[in-house]
Design a protein around this motif. Structure first.
Motif, PDB file in Angstrom:
ATOM      1  N   LYS A 195      37.441  50.611  33.208  1.00  0.00           N
ATOM      2  CA  LYS A 195      38.479  50.235  32.245  1.00  0.00           C
ATOM      3  C   LYS A 195      39.750  49.818  32.970  1.00  0.00           C
ATOM      4  CE  LYS A 195      39.880  49.963  27.941  1.00  0.00           C
ATOM      5  NZ  LYS A 195      39.272  49.019  26.988  1.00  0.00           N
ATOM      6  N   LEU A 196      40.113  50.548  34.036  1.00  0.00           N
ATOM      7  CA  LEU A 196      41.309  50.205  34.808  1.00  0.00           C
ATOM      8  C   LEU A 196      41.149  48.842  35.477  1.00  0.00           C
ATOM      9  CD1 LEU A 196      44.040  50.932  36.071  1.00  0.00           C
ATOM     10  CD2 LEU A 196      42.805  52.209  37.836  1.00  0.00           C
ATOM     11  N   GLU A 197      39.967  48.582  36.057  1.00  0.00           N
ATOM     12  CA  GLU A 197      39.739  47.282  36.691  1.00  0.00           C
ATOM     13  C   GLU A 197      39.800  46.138  35.664  1.00  0.00           C
ATOM     14  OE1 GLU A 197      36.730  49.061  40.137  1.00  0.00           O
ATOM     15  OE2 GLU A 197      35.990  47.736  38.551  1.00  0.00           O
ATOM     16  N   GLU A 198      39.314  46.401  34.471  1.00  0.00           N
ATOM     17  CA  GLU A 198      39.366  45.366  33.433  1.00  0.00           C
ATOM     18  C   GLU A 198      40.804  45.040  33.060  1.00  0.00           C
ATOM     19  OE1 GLU A 198      37.919  44.751  28.783  1.00  0.00           O
ATOM     20  OE2 GLU A 198      37.321  46.514  29.932  1.00  0.00           O
ATOM     21  N   VAL A 199      41.627  46.094  32.885  1.00  0.00           N
ATOM     22  CA  VAL A 199      43.028  45.865  32.518  1.00  0.00           C
ATOM     23  C   VAL A 199      43.757  45.138  33.640  1.00  0.00           C
ATOM     24  CG1 VAL A 199      45.199  47.028  31.999  1.00  0.00           C
ATOM     25  CG2 VAL A 199      43.079  47.821  30.940  1.00  0.00           C
ATOM     26  N   GLU A 200      43.507  45.535  34.905  1.00  0.00           N
ATOM     27  CA  GLU A 200      44.159  44.859  36.027  1.00  0.00           C
ATOM     28  C   GLU A 200      43.720  43.394  36.119  1.00  0.00           C
ATOM     29  OE1 GLU A 200      44.779  48.681  39.004  1.00  0.00           O
ATOM     30  OE2 GLU A 200      43.212  47.209  39.391  1.00  0.00           O
ATOM     31  N   PHE A 201      42.481  43.120  35.768  1.00  0.00           N
ATOM     32  CA  PHE A 201      42.012  41.732  35.798  1.00  0.00           C
ATOM     33  C   PHE A 201      42.795  40.870  34.808  1.00  0.00           C
ATOM     34  CE2 PHE A 201      39.219  38.218  36.247  1.00  0.00           C
ATOM     35  CZ  PHE A 201      38.946  37.749  34.974  1.00  0.00           C
ATOM     36  N   TYR A 202      42.973  41.381  33.595  1.00  0.00           N
ATOM     37  CA  TYR A 202      43.714  40.605  32.602  1.00  0.00           C
ATOM     38  C   TYR A 202      45.207  40.532  32.942  1.00  0.00           C
ATOM     39  CZ  TYR A 202      39.604  40.317  29.633  1.00  0.00           C
ATOM     40  OH  TYR A 202      38.369  40.026  29.144  1.00  0.00           O
ATOM     41  N   ARG A 203      45.728  41.560  33.586  1.00  0.00           N
ATOM     42  CA  ARG A 203      47.120  41.476  34.053  1.00  0.00           C
ATOM     43  C   ARG A 203      47.275  40.356  35.068  1.00  0.00           C
ATOM     44  NH1 ARG A 203      48.519  47.887  35.074  1.00  0.00           N
ATOM     45  NH2 ARG A 203      48.743  48.497  32.872  1.00  0.00           N
ATOM     46  N   GLY A 204      46.284  40.243  35.966  1.00  0.00           N
ATOM     47  CA  GLY A 204      46.345  39.157  36.942  1.00  0.00           C
ATOM     48  C   GLY A 204      46.296  37.790  36.278  1.00  0.00           C
ATOM     49  N   LEU A 205      45.478  37.663  35.229  1.00  0.00           N
ATOM     50  CA  LEU A 205      45.439  36.394  34.500  1.00  0.00           C
ATOM     51  C   LEU A 205      46.783  36.075  33.861  1.00  0.00           C
ATOM     52  CD1 LEU A 205      41.935  36.502  32.760  1.00  0.00           C
ATOM     53  CD2 LEU A 205      42.596  35.251  34.818  1.00  0.00           C
ATOM     54  N   ASP A 206      47.422  37.122  33.270  1.00  0.00           N
ATOM     55  CA  ASP A 206      48.738  36.902  32.661  1.00  0.00           C
ATOM     56  C   ASP A 206      49.766  36.479  33.704  1.00  0.00           C
ATOM     57  OD1 ASP A 206      48.315  39.673  30.338  1.00  0.00           O
ATOM     58  OD2 ASP A 206      47.655  37.573  30.227  1.00  0.00           O
ATOM     59  N   ALA A 207      49.696  37.095  34.899  1.00  0.00           N
ATOM     60  CA  ALA A 207      50.641  36.733  35.956  1.00  0.00           C
ATOM     61  C   ALA A 207      50.424  35.289  36.412  1.00  0.00           C
ATOM     62  CB  ALA A 207      50.498  37.690  37.135  1.00  0.00           C
TER      63      ALA A 207
END
Length: 681
Positions: A195-207
């Motif tokens: 779950k943490l890796e998924e959230v970090e992945f979408y954060r990277g997309l937003d950045a």
């Protein structure tokens, strides 16, 4: 240490007594969690005009002061606090003669320089220029502090996602399908990390999207660079959730929390590659019974510089490959300092050795634990009770069981069962019965098997009172007596030569709906044999045979024993043929025949039975040897008697005093057989 020597420039800025130091410049860095005490006040501070009075006279000044104060930065505050805490031991080791106030002043000057470098502010005239070596040390410590902060942030995020709705739902589903214990815990952490890796992945997309939008739009002007820092008065207070975090006690709380988190979130093991990988392959290839794994372990240690997590990962890989090698490697690690051995490491090894019936190995591990000054705890004592009970070491089992009760832990069913079996194997059924009563007093209902084991121990020793008492205890506990229960009682009365009570129980058993078996009939015939009531025994057999109960092998063996004792050779031989027709030939047949033929002095038949017994000597028991030797002595076969006497002692049996005296009486001082007539053997 060479880099820290440059801090002596800071020490030379300080006078011998801090009381005489000039007024320090205003503190330019945020409060460091009260890790270092503030500098002492000057002796003669210059007069100043109160800002409170100025604010009352000019209200616009209050607004200016608020605008001068910088916005708090929690991340920078925590970084500076950890940096000062990490640098303090290094400074204390470099300057052991300096007092704490001097070290505090050094830390303040270093922190000012670091803050100026981080914020890009122009250092003032009072800021100290640090040497290159000192800057290298500061950046090295800063890197470790930054890694620790990042690791703590990952742990905090992981704890948050452990309680997310998705993880809870998957955990609940796994528990419903039967997953429990450590496997469920590992799955829960795995889902939280995903779950943490998924959230970090979408954060990277937003950045990345933000960067693309910024590149497409007009370039924003860079923020103005600060040239000076606003001055502050007094200490800065840090409040989180209404708590004053500037109190020194929170530093101790943080240390204890970090230790607890080390157990909650286990440290990951290092990746094994290169020379360490080769050393591990050499270790896994070691033959545990012939080779020595210590050299390969030492090479693996030198290459990897492992911690406890690395050692534990290595043990898991070794255990998956070879359990014997795992036990040997784990025992070597008990003396390894980097392994940080605990009492659980000892107890696990003792438990594995006890389950494999390696009592000597388990006692060796226990001795090493006591040499280290570690006393066995309750978990280790429970393992020792099971091990010593299985091994027949009653005294050690009693000692461990008493320690468990002394610590206030109520033994469970398994622990009571082990101790009861230990008493039964040691020939103390009364102590086993006392434990059964103790279980009932603790509201632990004994099983039918426990009652039967204690009753069997009484019955095998002919203690009919104890066996009958256990039957009554079973009845009062709501456990219905079985056929085995009545059979044991009938056999017990047969052993003591009480056929009347045996027959009474036989009738009670039949009235309760149990069909008597061959063992019950043999028990009643044994009672008549010990009373020498051959007529009553034959009459009983005839009456039961009319009712459809025919004697089996066990009953015929009792009759064969009886006939051989009476020297009825022809009748005994007919009974032997009847037993052999049933398809069985127990070892007792040849024991009774050898005794009968020796006493009746039929040498050829006696030697034939003795030859068969010698081939099957592994099956002979102590009472069999006694019977054969006594018959040989009575028949005059002295050499054969001496031969079986030595065979009996080689098997570990202790001869009775009568047999030992009888054998030695037939031989002279030098072992020459004394003449006893025609049949000397």
């Amino acid at each position: 240490m060479r880099a820290i020597l440059s801090v002596s420039k800071l020490a030379r800025r300080l006078s011998i007594s801090l009381a005489a130091v000039r007024a320090p410049p205003p503190l330019l860095l945020r409060h460091l969690h009260a890790d270092s005490a503030p500098p002492p006040p000057p002796q003669a501070p210059p007069p100043f005009t109160s800002r409170i009075l100025q604010t009352e006279e000019n209200p616009s000044l209050s607004t200016d002061l608020q605008q001068d104060q910088p916005a708090p930065d929690p991340v920078l505050d925590e970084f500076l606090a950890r940096l000062v805490t990490a640098l303090r031991p290094t400074l204390a080791a470099a300057f052991p003669t300096h007092a704490r106030p001097v070290l505090d002043e050094m830390l303040r000057l270093i922190a000012e320089a670091v803050l100026c470098r981080l914020e890009g502010a122009d250092p003032g005239a009072d800021t100290v220029d640090l040497s290159e070596d000192l800057w290298a040390t500061v950046w090295e410590v800063s890197a470790s502090v930054r890694d620790a902060m990042r690791r703590d942030q990952v742990r905090a995020d992981l704890r948050n996602y452990l309680h997310s709705d998705d993880v809870k739902e998957m955990t609940r589903f796994a528990a419903d399908v039967g997953i429990r214990g450590s496997m469920l815990r590992e799955l829960r952490f795995k889902w939280a990390r995903e779950k943490l890796e998924e959230v970090e992945f979408y954060r990277g997309l937003d950045a990345m999207r933000s960067q693309a939008d910024a590149a497409a739009g007009p370039a924003a002007l860079p923020p103005p660079r600060l040239t000076t820092l606003p001055q502050r008065k007094g200490e800065v207070k840090f409040k989180i959730g209404g708590l004053d975090m500037s109190d020194p006690k929170w530093a101790e709380v943080a240390e204890r929390a970090a230790e607890a988190e080390a157990h909650f979130v286990p440290e990951e093991a290092k990746a094994v590659d290169g020379k360490a990988k080769k050393a591990e392959e050499q270790l896994l290839a070691v033959e545990p019974r012939k080779g020595d794994p210590a050299p390969a372990m030492e090479e693996w240690k030198e290459e990897l510089r492992p911690k406890r997590a690395d050692w534990m990962a290595l043990l898991e890989r070794v255990k998956a490959r070879n359990v014997e090698l795992y036990l040997k490697v784990a025992e070597i690690l008990l003396a390894e300092e980097t392994f940080d051995v605990t009492i659980r490491d000892y107890s696990k090894l003792i438990d594995l050795h006890s389950k494999a019936n390696h009592v000597e190995d388990a006692e060796r591990i226990l001795g090493k634990m006591r040499e280290k000054g570690i006393a066995p705890d309750i978990i280790t004592s429970i393992t020792l009770v099971h091990m010593y009970s299985k091994a027949g070491n009653l005294e050690q089992a009693k000692e461990s069981f008493a320690f468990i009760q002394k610590e206030g832990l109520q033994p469970d069913m398994k622990l009571f069962t082990s101790m009861i079996n230990a008493y039964i194997n040691a020939g103390e059924p009364k102590q086993a019965e006392d434990l059964v009563k103790q279980m009932e007093n603790l509201s632990i209902k004994p099983t039918r098997e426990i009652y039967m084991d204690v009753m069997r121990a009484y019955a095998d020793r002919g203690l009919v009172d104890g066996a009958d008492r256990m039957r009554n205890t079973m009845t009062f506990a709501g456990v219905e007596p079985t056929l085995e229960c009545f059979t044991l009682l009938v056999e017990a009365y047969g052993r003591i030569g009480d056929p009347d009570h045996a027959y009474a129980l036989f009738e009670v058993m039949r009235s309760n709906g149990h069909k008597p078996d061959d063992r019950c009939l043999a028990g009643m015939i044994s009672g008549h044999m010990r009373k020498n009531q051959l007529d009553q025994a034959l009459k009983l057999l005839l009456s039961l045979e009319k009712e459809g109960l025919k004697p089996g092998v066990k009953t015929n063996l009792v009759l064969l024993d009886w006939l051989s004792t009476l020297h009825l050779v022809q009748e005994a031989e007919q009974l032997v043929q009847k037993i052999r027709k049933a398809g069985e030939e127990p070892i007792e047949i040849h024991v009774y025949l050898a005794d009968m033929y020796a006493k009746s002095r039929q040498e050829e038949k006696a030697r034939k039975s003795l030859k068969i017994l010698e081939e099957k000597k592994r099956l002979l028991k102590a009472e069999h040897f006694e019977r054969v030797i006594s018959g040989l002595l009575e028949g005059g076969f002295s050499e054969e008697a001496n031969k079986y006497f030595k065979m009996m002692k080689s098997r570990g049996f202790v001869p009775s005093e009568t047999i030992e005296v009888g054998v030695k009486a037939r031989f002279g001082v030098r072992g020459v057989v004394r003449p006893t007539g025609k049949y000397r053997g």
